[in-house]
Enzyme design. Structure first.
Site, PDB file in Angstrom:
ATOM      1  N   ARG A   1      -1.749   9.409   8.647  1.00 18.27           N
ATOM      2  CA  ARG A   1      -1.542   7.991   8.971  1.00 18.27           C
ATOM      3  C   ARG A   1      -1.044   7.188   7.767  1.00 18.27           C
ATOM      4  O   ARG A   1      -1.541   7.352   6.648  1.00 18.27           O
ATOM      5  CB  ARG A   1      -2.862   7.386   9.475  1.00 18.27           C
TER       6      ARG A   1
ATOM      7  N   GLU B   1       0.858  -1.188   0.000  1.00 20.41           N
ATOM      8  CA  GLU B   1       0.000   0.000   0.000  1.00 20.41           C
ATOM      9  C   GLU B   1       0.891   1.234   0.000  1.00 20.41           C
ATOM     10  O   GLU B   1       2.105   1.147   0.212  1.00 20.41           O
ATOM     11  CB  GLU B   1      -0.963  -0.017   1.199  1.00 20.41           C
TER      12      GLU B   1
ATOM     13  N   HIS C   1     -11.807  10.160   6.083  1.00 18.55           N
ATOM     14  CA  HIS C   1     -11.587   8.734   6.332  1.00 18.55           C
ATOM     15  C   HIS C   1     -11.133   8.436   7.757  1.00 18.55           C
ATOM     16  O   HIS C   1     -11.573   7.451   8.339  1.00 18.55           O
ATOM     17  CB  HIS C   1     -10.528   8.240   5.343  1.00 18.55           C
TER      18      HIS C   1
ATOM     19  N   ARG D   1      -0.804   9.275   1.541  1.00 12.81           N
ATOM     20  CA  ARG D   1      -2.226   9.442   1.239  1.00 12.81           C
ATOM     21  C   ARG D   1      -2.646  10.906   1.129  1.00 12.81           C
ATOM     22  O   ARG D   1      -3.468  11.262   0.286  1.00 12.81           O
ATOM     23  CB  ARG D   1      -3.025   8.736   2.340  1.00 12.81           C
TER      24      ARG D   1
ATOM     25  N   HIS E   1      -9.335   9.968   2.349  1.00  9.11           N
ATOM     26  CA  HIS E   1      -8.893   8.864   1.489  1.00  9.11           C
ATOM     27  C   HIS E   1      -9.071   9.287   0.040  1.00  9.11           C
ATOM     28  O   HIS E   1     -10.132   9.795  -0.333  1.00  9.11           O
ATOM     29  CB  HIS E   1      -9.709   7.607   1.786  1.00  9.11           C
TER      30      HIS E   1
HETATM   31  C1  SIN Z   1      -7.670   1.105   2.379  1.00 10.16           C
HETATM   32  O1  SIN Z   1      -7.909  -0.088   2.235  1.00 10.16           O
HETATM   33  O2  SIN Z   1      -7.292   1.847   1.474  1.00 10.16           O
HETATM   34  C2  SIN Z   1      -7.850   1.715   3.710  1.00 10.16           C
HETATM   35  C3  SIN Z   1      -6.794   1.213   4.583  1.00 10.16           C
HETATM   36  C4  SIN Z   1      -6.496   2.226   5.630  1.00 10.16           C
HETATM   37  O3  SIN Z   1      -7.274   3.144   5.852  1.00 10.16           O
HETATM   38  O4  SIN Z   1      -5.436   2.113   6.216  1.00 10.16           O
END
Ligand code: SIN
Length: 496
Positions: free
Chosen positions: A361, A110, A326, A266, A221
Protein backbone atom coordinates in the site's frame (compact mmCIF):
# COMPACT_ATOMS: atom_id res chain seq x y z
CA UNK A 1 -33.88 -1.84 4.39
CA UNK A 2 -32.17 -3.05 7.54
CA UNK A 3 -28.37 -2.68 7.33
CA UNK A 4 -25.88 -4.01 9.86
CA UNK A 5 -22.49 -2.30 9.78
CA UNK A 6 -19.85 -4.16 11.79
CA UNK A 7 -16.94 -1.97 12.90
CA UNK A 8 -16.41 1.69 13.74
CA UNK A 9 -13.30 2.86 11.91
CA UNK A 10 -13.49 5.40 9.10
CA UNK A 11 -15.01 2.80 6.76
CA UNK A 12 -17.71 1.58 9.14
CA UNK A 13 -18.69 5.05 10.33
CA UNK A 14 -18.79 6.43 6.78
CA UNK A 15 -20.91 3.53 5.56
CA UNK A 16 -23.31 3.87 8.48
CA UNK A 17 -23.75 7.63 8.08
CA UNK A 18 -24.26 7.49 4.35
CA UNK A 19 -26.59 4.50 4.49
CA UNK A 20 -28.69 6.25 7.13
CA UNK A 21 -28.80 9.42 5.03
CA UNK A 22 -30.09 7.29 2.16
CA UNK A 23 -33.00 6.15 4.31
CA UNK A 24 -31.80 2.75 5.49
CA UNK A 25 -32.41 1.46 8.99
CA UNK A 26 -28.80 1.19 10.20
CA UNK A 27 -27.37 -0.58 13.21
CA UNK A 28 -23.66 -0.19 14.02
CA UNK A 29 -22.19 -3.23 15.77
CA UNK A 30 -18.86 -2.70 17.54
CA UNK A 31 -16.67 -5.28 19.30
CA UNK A 32 -15.46 -2.83 21.94
CA UNK A 33 -16.26 0.81 22.53
CA UNK A 34 -17.08 2.83 19.44
CA UNK A 35 -13.92 4.13 17.77
CA UNK A 36 -11.54 1.75 19.50
CA UNK A 37 -9.92 0.38 16.32
CA UNK A 38 -7.04 1.48 14.10
CA UNK A 39 -8.47 4.73 12.68
CA UNK A 40 -7.86 6.91 15.77
CA UNK A 41 -4.21 5.81 15.71
CA UNK A 42 -3.59 6.92 12.11
CA UNK A 43 -0.96 9.62 12.14
CA UNK A 44 0.08 10.52 8.59
CA UNK A 45 -3.15 11.58 6.96
CA UNK A 46 -5.30 11.06 3.90
CA UNK A 47 -3.81 11.12 0.41
CA UNK A 48 -5.44 12.93 -2.51
CA UNK A 49 -4.52 15.04 -5.50
CA UNK A 50 -5.81 18.29 -4.03
CA UNK A 51 -3.13 20.72 -5.21
CA UNK A 52 -2.93 22.58 -8.52
CA UNK A 53 0.37 20.87 -9.36
CA UNK A 54 -1.10 17.40 -8.81
CA UNK A 55 -3.57 15.17 -10.60
CA UNK A 56 -5.52 11.98 -9.88
CA UNK A 57 -3.59 10.37 -12.75
CA UNK A 58 -0.28 11.03 -10.98
CA UNK A 59 -1.69 9.75 -7.69
CA UNK A 60 -2.86 6.62 -9.54
CA UNK A 61 0.60 6.12 -11.00
CA UNK A 62 2.22 6.37 -7.57
CA UNK A 63 -0.36 3.97 -6.10
CA UNK A 64 0.28 1.39 -8.82
CA UNK A 65 4.04 1.81 -8.56
CA UNK A 66 4.11 1.39 -4.75
CA UNK A 67 1.91 -1.71 -5.16
CA UNK A 68 4.58 -3.24 -7.43
CA UNK A 69 2.21 -3.21 -10.41
CA UNK A 70 -0.23 -5.61 -8.75
CA UNK A 71 -3.06 -3.11 -8.18
CA UNK A 72 -6.34 -3.13 -10.09
CA UNK A 73 -6.36 -0.07 -12.39
CA UNK A 74 -10.14 0.34 -12.19
CA UNK A 75 -10.15 0.25 -8.40
CA UNK A 76 -7.22 2.68 -8.26
CA UNK A 77 -9.05 5.06 -10.60
CA UNK A 78 -12.11 4.93 -8.34
CA UNK A 79 -9.87 5.63 -5.34
CA UNK A 80 -7.99 8.64 -6.68
CA UNK A 81 -11.01 10.13 -8.45
CA UNK A 82 -13.00 9.85 -5.24
CA UNK A 83 -10.43 11.63 -3.06
CA UNK A 84 -11.70 15.21 -3.40
CA UNK A 85 -15.30 14.27 -2.57
CA UNK A 86 -14.15 12.10 0.33
CA UNK A 87 -12.16 14.93 1.88
CA UNK A 88 -15.04 17.37 1.31
CA UNK A 89 -17.37 14.95 3.09
CA UNK A 90 -14.96 14.74 6.03
CA UNK A 91 -14.75 18.54 6.21
CA UNK A 92 -18.56 18.68 6.15
CA UNK A 93 -18.56 16.16 9.00
CA UNK A 94 -16.42 18.55 11.03
CA UNK A 95 -12.83 17.42 10.43
CA UNK A 96 -10.54 20.46 10.70
CA UNK A 97 -7.66 19.65 8.39
CA UNK A 98 -4.49 21.66 8.97
CA UNK A 99 -4.20 24.66 6.68
CA UNK A 100 -1.33 26.78 5.46
CA UNK A 101 -1.00 30.57 5.72
CA UNK A 102 -2.93 30.85 2.43
CA UNK A 103 -5.92 29.07 4.02
CA UNK A 104 -5.54 26.05 1.74
CA UNK A 105 -5.27 22.50 3.10
CA UNK A 106 -1.63 21.87 4.03
CA UNK A 107 -0.12 18.97 2.12
CA UNK A 108 2.55 16.70 3.58
CA UNK A 109 4.94 14.39 1.76
CA UNK A 110 5.20 10.66 2.45
CA UNK A 111 7.20 7.85 0.88
CA UNK A 112 6.62 6.92 -2.77
CA UNK A 113 4.43 9.95 -3.47
CA UNK A 114 5.69 12.13 -6.34
CA UNK A 115 4.86 15.27 -4.42
CA UNK A 116 3.27 16.43 -1.17
CA UNK A 117 -0.42 15.39 -1.21
CA UNK A 118 -1.26 14.20 2.30
CA UNK A 119 -3.94 16.18 4.15
CA UNK A 120 -3.50 15.96 7.91
CA UNK A 121 -5.20 17.19 11.06
CA UNK A 122 -3.75 18.10 14.43
CA UNK A 123 -0.32 17.65 12.84
CA UNK A 124 -0.01 13.90 13.29
CA UNK A 125 -3.43 13.19 14.80
CA UNK A 126 -5.43 12.80 11.59
CA UNK A 127 -7.11 9.54 12.49
CA UNK A 128 -8.15 10.80 15.91
CA UNK A 129 -9.68 13.94 14.37
CA UNK A 130 -11.57 11.93 11.75
CA UNK A 131 -12.76 9.37 14.26
CA UNK A 132 -14.01 12.00 16.72
CA UNK A 133 -15.89 13.95 14.05
CA UNK A 134 -17.57 10.90 12.52
CA UNK A 135 -18.52 9.46 15.91
CA UNK A 136 -20.14 12.79 16.84
CA UNK A 137 -22.16 12.61 13.65
CA UNK A 138 -23.18 9.01 14.26
CA UNK A 139 -24.26 9.80 17.83
CA UNK A 140 -26.37 12.67 16.53
CA UNK A 141 -28.02 10.47 13.88
CA UNK A 142 -30.71 7.85 14.06
CA UNK A 143 -28.17 5.05 13.79
CA UNK A 144 -28.57 2.43 16.50
CA UNK A 145 -25.17 1.86 18.15
CA UNK A 146 -24.54 -1.54 19.72
CA UNK A 147 -21.19 -1.44 21.55
CA UNK A 148 -19.32 -4.34 23.19
CA UNK A 149 -21.06 -6.71 20.81
CA UNK A 150 -18.69 -9.25 19.25
CA UNK A 151 -19.91 -10.37 15.82
CA UNK A 152 -18.98 -14.05 15.79
CA UNK A 153 -20.42 -15.38 12.55
CA UNK A 154 -22.51 -14.56 9.54
CA UNK A 155 -25.94 -16.03 9.17
CA UNK A 156 -26.04 -17.63 5.75
CA UNK A 157 -28.87 -19.36 3.98
CA UNK A 158 -28.84 -20.42 0.35
CA UNK A 159 -25.36 -18.86 0.10
CA UNK A 160 -26.69 -15.46 1.07
CA UNK A 161 -25.84 -13.44 4.18
CA UNK A 162 -28.89 -12.34 6.12
CA UNK A 163 -27.50 -11.26 9.45
CA UNK A 164 -24.96 -12.03 12.12
CA UNK A 165 -24.73 -14.02 15.30
CA UNK A 166 -23.05 -12.32 18.22
CA UNK A 167 -20.78 -14.15 20.59
CA UNK A 168 -23.46 -13.94 23.28
CA UNK A 169 -25.69 -15.82 20.78
CA UNK A 170 -27.90 -12.84 20.02
CA UNK A 171 -29.07 -13.09 16.41
CA UNK A 172 -29.36 -9.91 14.35
CA UNK A 173 -31.20 -10.21 11.05
CA UNK A 174 -30.62 -7.80 8.19
CA UNK A 175 -31.07 -7.28 4.49
CA UNK A 176 -27.42 -6.30 4.17
CA UNK A 177 -24.34 -6.90 6.30
CA UNK A 178 -21.32 -4.62 5.84
CA UNK A 179 -18.10 -5.88 7.40
CA UNK A 180 -15.78 -3.02 8.37
CA UNK A 181 -13.83 -4.91 10.98
CA UNK A 182 -10.33 -3.68 10.14
CA UNK A 183 -7.12 -5.63 9.83
CA UNK A 184 -5.29 -8.47 11.48
CA UNK A 185 -2.04 -7.01 12.83
CA UNK A 186 -2.39 -9.26 15.87
CA UNK A 187 -1.28 -12.14 13.67
CA UNK A 188 2.24 -10.92 14.38
CA UNK A 189 4.46 -10.66 17.43
CA UNK A 190 5.17 -6.99 16.66
CA UNK A 191 2.46 -4.75 15.30
CA UNK A 192 1.29 -1.15 15.24
CA UNK A 193 -2.32 -2.36 15.43
CA UNK A 194 -4.43 -2.27 18.59
CA UNK A 195 -5.27 -5.45 20.51
CA UNK A 196 -8.62 -5.84 18.76
CA UNK A 197 -7.13 -6.19 15.25
CA UNK A 198 -7.70 -9.95 15.11
CA UNK A 199 -9.03 -10.36 11.58
CA UNK A 200 -12.58 -11.03 12.80
CA UNK A 201 -14.41 -10.05 9.62
CA UNK A 202 -12.04 -11.96 7.36
CA UNK A 203 -12.42 -15.04 9.56
CA UNK A 204 -16.21 -14.73 9.44
CA UNK A 205 -16.11 -14.43 5.66
CA UNK A 206 -13.77 -17.41 5.32
CA UNK A 207 -16.00 -19.60 7.48
CA UNK A 208 -19.04 -18.52 5.48
CA UNK A 209 -17.36 -19.23 2.15
CA UNK A 210 -16.98 -15.69 0.78
CA UNK A 211 -13.99 -15.14 -1.52
CA UNK A 212 -10.79 -13.57 -0.21
CA UNK A 213 -7.75 -12.38 -2.16
CA UNK A 214 -4.17 -11.16 -1.79
CA UNK A 215 -3.84 -12.30 1.82
CA UNK A 216 -0.12 -12.98 1.35
CA UNK A 217 0.54 -9.24 1.15
CA UNK A 218 1.16 -7.96 4.67
CA UNK A 219 2.72 -4.54 5.10
CA UNK A 220 5.38 -3.93 7.75
CA UNK A 221 5.88 -0.29 8.72
CA UNK A 222 9.61 0.49 8.79
CA UNK A 223 9.76 3.01 11.62
CA UNK A 224 8.22 1.79 14.83
CA UNK A 225 10.03 2.85 17.99
CA UNK A 226 12.36 0.06 19.12
CA UNK A 227 11.40 -0.51 22.73
CA UNK A 228 10.13 -3.18 25.04
CA UNK A 229 6.96 -1.16 25.72
CA UNK A 230 3.80 -0.90 23.63
CA UNK A 231 4.90 -0.49 19.98
CA UNK A 232 4.70 3.13 18.89
CA UNK A 233 4.60 4.24 15.26
CA UNK A 234 6.73 7.11 14.06
CA UNK A 235 4.93 8.34 10.99
CA UNK A 236 6.35 8.17 7.50
CA UNK A 237 5.45 11.87 7.38
CA UNK A 238 8.49 12.44 9.60
CA UNK A 239 10.72 11.11 6.84
CA UNK A 240 8.66 13.11 4.38
CA UNK A 241 9.57 16.20 6.39
CA UNK A 242 13.28 15.38 6.15
CA UNK A 243 14.23 12.83 8.81
CA UNK A 244 16.69 10.16 7.67
CA UNK A 245 17.59 6.59 8.65
CA UNK A 246 21.14 5.97 9.80
CA UNK A 247 23.23 2.93 10.61
CA UNK A 248 25.51 2.44 13.60
CA UNK A 249 28.13 4.70 11.95
CA UNK A 250 25.61 7.45 11.26
CA UNK A 251 25.58 6.62 7.52
CA UNK A 252 22.35 6.94 5.50
CA UNK A 253 22.37 3.30 4.35
CA UNK A 254 19.26 3.69 2.18
CA UNK A 255 21.17 6.00 -0.15
CA UNK A 256 23.06 2.91 -1.30
CA UNK A 257 19.91 0.90 -1.93
CA UNK A 258 17.23 2.97 -3.67
CA UNK A 259 17.20 6.25 -5.60
CA UNK A 260 14.47 7.55 -3.31
CA UNK A 261 16.38 6.44 -0.18
CA UNK A 262 14.15 6.88 2.91
CA UNK A 263 11.20 7.76 0.67
CA UNK A 264 11.31 4.52 -1.31
CA UNK A 265 8.14 2.37 -1.14
CA UNK A 266 7.45 1.14 2.37
CA UNK A 267 8.26 -2.52 1.70
CA UNK A 268 11.69 -1.58 0.34
CA UNK A 269 12.51 0.58 3.37
CA UNK A 270 11.23 -2.02 5.85
CA UNK A 271 13.42 -4.75 4.36
CA UNK A 272 16.46 -2.48 4.30
CA UNK A 273 15.92 -1.54 7.94
CA UNK A 274 15.61 -5.21 8.95
CA UNK A 275 18.71 -6.30 7.05
CA UNK A 276 20.81 -3.40 8.29
CA UNK A 277 19.81 -4.04 11.91
CA UNK A 278 20.71 -7.72 11.52
CA UNK A 279 24.05 -6.87 9.92
CA UNK A 280 25.09 -4.43 12.62
CA UNK A 281 23.49 -6.28 15.54
CA UNK A 282 21.63 -3.23 16.81
CA UNK A 283 18.61 -1.19 15.69
CA UNK A 284 18.98 1.46 13.01
CA UNK A 285 18.06 5.01 14.03
CA UNK A 286 15.70 7.63 12.74
CA UNK A 287 17.48 10.97 12.75
CA UNK A 288 15.04 13.89 12.90
CA UNK A 289 17.44 16.28 14.63
CA UNK A 290 17.79 18.51 11.57
CA UNK A 291 14.09 19.42 11.81
CA UNK A 292 14.57 21.20 15.14
CA UNK A 293 12.66 20.98 18.41
CA UNK A 294 10.05 23.62 17.60
CA UNK A 295 9.14 22.16 14.20
CA UNK A 296 8.94 18.63 15.56
CA UNK A 297 6.64 19.69 18.39
CA UNK A 298 4.45 21.74 16.05
CA UNK A 299 4.14 19.34 13.13
CA UNK A 300 4.21 16.06 15.10
CA UNK A 301 2.77 16.84 18.53
CA UNK A 302 1.54 13.30 19.24
CA UNK A 303 4.86 11.67 18.42
CA UNK A 304 6.82 14.38 20.19
CA UNK A 305 4.79 14.00 23.38
CA UNK A 306 4.99 10.20 23.38
CA UNK A 307 8.75 10.12 22.77
CA UNK A 308 9.31 12.63 25.54
CA UNK A 309 7.03 10.59 27.82
CA UNK A 310 9.36 7.65 27.13
CA UNK A 311 12.39 9.77 27.99
CA UNK A 312 13.59 10.39 24.41
CA UNK A 313 14.45 13.82 22.99
CA UNK A 314 14.36 13.23 19.23
CA UNK A 315 15.29 16.83 18.53
CA UNK A 316 18.73 16.08 20.00
CA UNK A 317 19.33 12.39 19.32
CA UNK A 318 18.29 9.84 16.68
CA UNK A 319 15.83 7.27 18.02
CA UNK A 320 15.98 3.48 17.47
CA UNK A 321 13.37 2.10 15.08
CA UNK A 322 12.33 -1.30 13.77
CA UNK A 323 9.61 -2.65 11.46
CA UNK A 324 6.30 -4.00 12.76
CA UNK A 325 3.22 -5.48 11.06
CA UNK A 326 1.01 -2.58 10.03
CA UNK A 327 -1.54 -3.32 7.31
CA UNK A 328 -3.11 -6.16 5.38
CA UNK A 329 -3.36 -5.40 1.66
CA UNK A 330 -5.54 -8.45 1.04
CA UNK A 331 -8.89 -9.26 2.54
CA UNK A 332 -12.45 -10.10 1.55
CA UNK A 333 -12.61 -9.72 -2.22
CA UNK A 334 -14.99 -6.98 -3.35
CA UNK A 335 -16.06 -5.23 -6.49
CA UNK A 336 -15.80 -1.45 -6.82
CA UNK A 337 -18.89 -1.00 -4.66
CA UNK A 338 -17.83 -3.20 -1.77
CA UNK A 339 -19.95 -6.18 -2.82
CA UNK A 340 -18.39 -9.49 -1.91
CA UNK A 341 -18.86 -12.82 -3.68
CA UNK A 342 -21.73 -13.51 -1.27
CA UNK A 343 -25.08 -11.81 -1.90
CA UNK A 344 -26.12 -9.71 1.07
CA UNK A 345 -22.52 -9.19 2.23
CA UNK A 346 -20.34 -6.11 1.70
CA UNK A 347 -16.84 -5.39 2.97
CA UNK A 348 -15.12 -2.02 3.31
CA UNK A 349 -11.86 -0.63 4.69
CA UNK A 350 -8.88 -2.76 5.62
CA UNK A 351 -10.98 -5.89 5.89
CA UNK A 352 -11.77 -5.63 2.18
CA UNK A 353 -9.55 -6.34 -0.78
CA UNK A 354 -10.66 -3.78 -3.33
CA UNK A 355 -7.48 -4.11 -5.37
CA UNK A 356 -6.24 -0.56 -4.81
CA UNK A 357 -3.16 -1.48 -2.77
CA UNK A 358 -1.73 -4.18 -4.99
CA UNK A 359 1.19 -5.88 -3.26
CA UNK A 360 2.19 -2.91 -1.08
CA UNK A 361 0.00 0.00 0.00
CA UNK A 362 1.03 3.57 -0.77
CA UNK A 363 1.24 5.66 2.40
CA UNK A 364 -1.98 7.37 3.52
CA UNK A 365 -4.12 5.57 0.96
CA UNK A 366 -5.80 3.58 3.73
CA UNK A 367 -7.98 6.30 5.25
CA UNK A 368 -8.76 7.32 1.68
CA UNK A 369 -9.81 3.81 0.69
CA UNK A 370 -11.97 3.57 3.81
CA UNK A 371 -13.78 6.80 3.00
CA UNK A 372 -14.15 6.36 -0.77
CA UNK A 373 -15.24 2.74 -0.89
CA UNK A 374 -17.50 3.02 2.15
CA UNK A 375 -19.47 5.73 0.38
CA UNK A 376 -19.64 3.62 -2.77
CA UNK A 377 -20.79 0.60 -0.77
CA UNK A 378 -23.50 2.59 1.00
CA UNK A 379 -24.74 3.88 -2.35
CA UNK A 380 -24.99 0.33 -3.71
CA UNK A 381 -26.91 -1.18 -0.78
CA UNK A 382 -30.28 -0.25 -2.21
CA UNK A 383 -29.64 -2.38 -5.28
CA UNK A 384 -30.13 -5.47 -3.13
CA UNK A 385 -33.50 -7.17 -3.40
CA UNK A 386 -34.68 -8.39 0.01
CA UNK A 387 -34.12 -12.11 0.24
CA UNK A 388 -36.99 -14.52 0.79
CA UNK A 389 -35.12 -16.54 3.39
CA UNK A 390 -34.84 -13.49 5.61
CA UNK A 391 -38.29 -14.23 6.90
CA UNK A 392 -37.29 -17.65 8.22
CA UNK A 393 -37.16 -17.90 11.95
CA UNK A 394 -33.63 -17.51 13.25
CA UNK A 395 -32.39 -19.17 16.36
CA UNK A 396 -28.96 -19.41 17.88
CA UNK A 397 -28.81 -23.10 17.04
CA UNK A 398 -29.57 -22.51 13.36
CA UNK A 399 -26.86 -19.87 13.32
CA UNK A 400 -24.38 -22.31 14.85
CA UNK A 401 -25.09 -24.97 12.31
CA UNK A 402 -24.46 -22.46 9.52
CA UNK A 403 -20.99 -21.58 10.61
CA UNK A 404 -19.01 -24.00 12.68
CA UNK A 405 -15.45 -23.07 13.56
CA UNK A 406 -12.83 -25.09 11.74
CA UNK A 407 -11.63 -27.67 14.21
CA UNK A 408 -9.26 -29.72 12.10
CA UNK A 409 -6.15 -29.55 14.28
CA UNK A 410 -5.76 -31.14 17.68
CA UNK A 411 -2.91 -29.31 19.46
CA UNK A 412 -3.72 -26.33 21.67
CA UNK A 413 -1.81 -23.10 21.05
CA UNK A 414 -1.39 -19.71 22.67
CA UNK A 415 -1.80 -16.42 20.87
CA UNK A 416 1.86 -15.66 21.52
CA UNK A 417 2.82 -18.97 19.83
CA UNK A 418 0.83 -18.04 16.75
CA UNK A 419 2.20 -14.51 16.62
CA UNK A 420 5.80 -15.70 16.85
CA UNK A 421 5.22 -18.41 14.24
CA UNK A 422 3.80 -15.86 11.81
CA UNK A 423 6.60 -13.38 12.57
CA UNK A 424 9.28 -16.00 11.95
CA UNK A 425 7.72 -17.88 9.04
CA UNK A 426 5.39 -15.49 7.21
CA UNK A 427 6.95 -12.14 8.05
CA UNK A 428 8.91 -9.51 6.25
CA UNK A 429 11.54 -11.81 4.74
CA UNK A 430 10.16 -15.23 3.79
CA UNK A 431 11.63 -18.56 2.80
CA UNK A 432 9.90 -21.60 1.33
CA UNK A 433 10.86 -23.69 4.36
CA UNK A 434 9.68 -21.07 6.85
CA UNK A 435 6.30 -20.76 5.14
CA UNK A 436 5.91 -24.57 4.82
CA UNK A 437 6.67 -25.05 8.50
CA UNK A 438 4.15 -22.34 9.41
CA UNK A 439 1.43 -23.92 7.27
CA UNK A 440 2.05 -27.33 8.86
CA UNK A 441 2.08 -25.98 12.40
CA UNK A 442 -1.05 -23.90 11.87
CA UNK A 443 -2.98 -26.87 10.56
CA UNK A 444 -1.94 -28.94 13.60
CA UNK A 445 -3.34 -26.38 16.01
CA UNK A 446 -6.93 -26.64 17.20
CA UNK A 447 -9.23 -23.63 17.37
CA UNK A 448 -9.99 -22.94 21.04
CA UNK A 449 -13.39 -24.26 22.05
CA UNK A 450 -14.49 -21.67 24.63
CA UNK A 451 -17.05 -18.94 24.09
CA UNK A 452 -15.05 -16.07 25.56
CA UNK A 453 -14.02 -13.10 23.45
CA UNK A 454 -10.39 -14.20 23.75
CA UNK A 455 -11.20 -17.70 22.52
CA UNK A 456 -13.17 -16.29 19.59
CA UNK A 457 -10.34 -13.91 18.70
CA UNK A 458 -7.81 -16.74 18.87
CA UNK A 459 -10.02 -18.88 16.64
CA UNK A 460 -10.27 -16.00 14.19
CA UNK A 461 -6.52 -15.44 14.24
CA UNK A 462 -5.95 -19.13 13.53
CA UNK A 463 -8.39 -19.08 10.62
CA UNK A 464 -6.79 -15.98 9.10
CA UNK A 465 -3.22 -17.14 9.80
CA UNK A 466 -3.88 -20.36 7.92
CA UNK A 467 -5.21 -18.40 4.95
CA UNK A 468 -2.33 -15.91 4.99
CA UNK A 469 0.33 -18.61 5.31
CA UNK A 470 -1.20 -20.77 2.58
CA UNK A 471 -1.49 -17.81 0.22
CA UNK A 472 2.13 -16.89 0.91
CA UNK A 473 3.35 -20.42 0.29
CA UNK A 474 1.43 -20.55 -2.98
CA UNK A 475 3.14 -17.41 -4.33
CA UNK A 476 6.53 -18.64 -5.44
CA UNK A 477 8.09 -15.37 -6.57
CA UNK A 478 8.64 -12.11 -4.73
CA UNK A 479 6.17 -9.31 -5.31
CA UNK A 480 5.85 -6.16 -3.20
CA UNK A 481 5.54 -6.98 0.47
CA UNK A 482 5.70 -10.73 -0.25
CA UNK A 483 9.46 -11.08 -0.33
CA UNK A 484 11.25 -14.39 -0.71
CA UNK A 485 14.63 -14.34 0.88
CA UNK A 486 17.29 -17.02 0.40
CA UNK A 487 18.13 -17.02 4.08
CA UNK A 488 15.96 -17.26 7.19
CA UNK A 489 14.62 -13.93 8.39
CA UNK A 490 16.99 -12.18 10.80
CA UNK A 491 15.68 -12.08 14.35
CA UNK A 492 14.23 -8.78 15.50
CA UNK A 493 17.01 -6.90 17.21
CA UNK A 494 16.29 -6.16 20.83
CA UNK A 495 12.75 -7.55 20.70
CA UNK A 496 11.52 -8.60 24.07
C1 SIN B 1 2.22 6.71 8.86
O1 SIN B 1 1.84 7.76 9.36
O2 SIN B 1 3.39 6.46 8.59
C2 SIN B 1 1.23 5.66 8.57
C3 SIN B 1 0.41 6.10 7.44
C4 SIN B 1 -0.08 4.92 6.69
O3 SIN B 1 -0.05 3.80 7.18
O4 SIN B 1 -0.48 5.12 5.55
Amino acid sequence: MKVLVVGSGIAGLTTALRAEALGHDVELVVKGAIGSGCTPLAQGGIAGAYGPDDSPALHALDTMHAGDGHGDPRAIAALVDGAAAAVEALIDAGVAFDRGDDGEIARGLEAAHSLPRIAHAGGDATGAAISAALIDRVRASGIHIREHAFAADLLVTDERAHGIRLLDRTVLAADAVVLATGGAGQLYAHTTNPAGATGDGIAMALRAGAAVADLEFVQFHPTVLESSGVPFLISEAVRGAGAVLVDADGHRFLLDQHPDAELAPRDVVARAVTRQAAAQGSPVRLDATALGAAALAHRFPTIDAELRRRGLDWSREPVPVTPAAHYLMGGIATDLDGRTSMPGLWAVGETARTGVHGANRLASNSLLEGAVFAARAADSLGDTPPHASRSRSLSPSSADSDNDRDLDGTTPFTRADLQQLMWDGVGLLRTHDGMSDAVAQLSAWAAPAGTTATAQEDANLLTVARAVASAALARTTSLGAHHLSHAPAPALIGAS
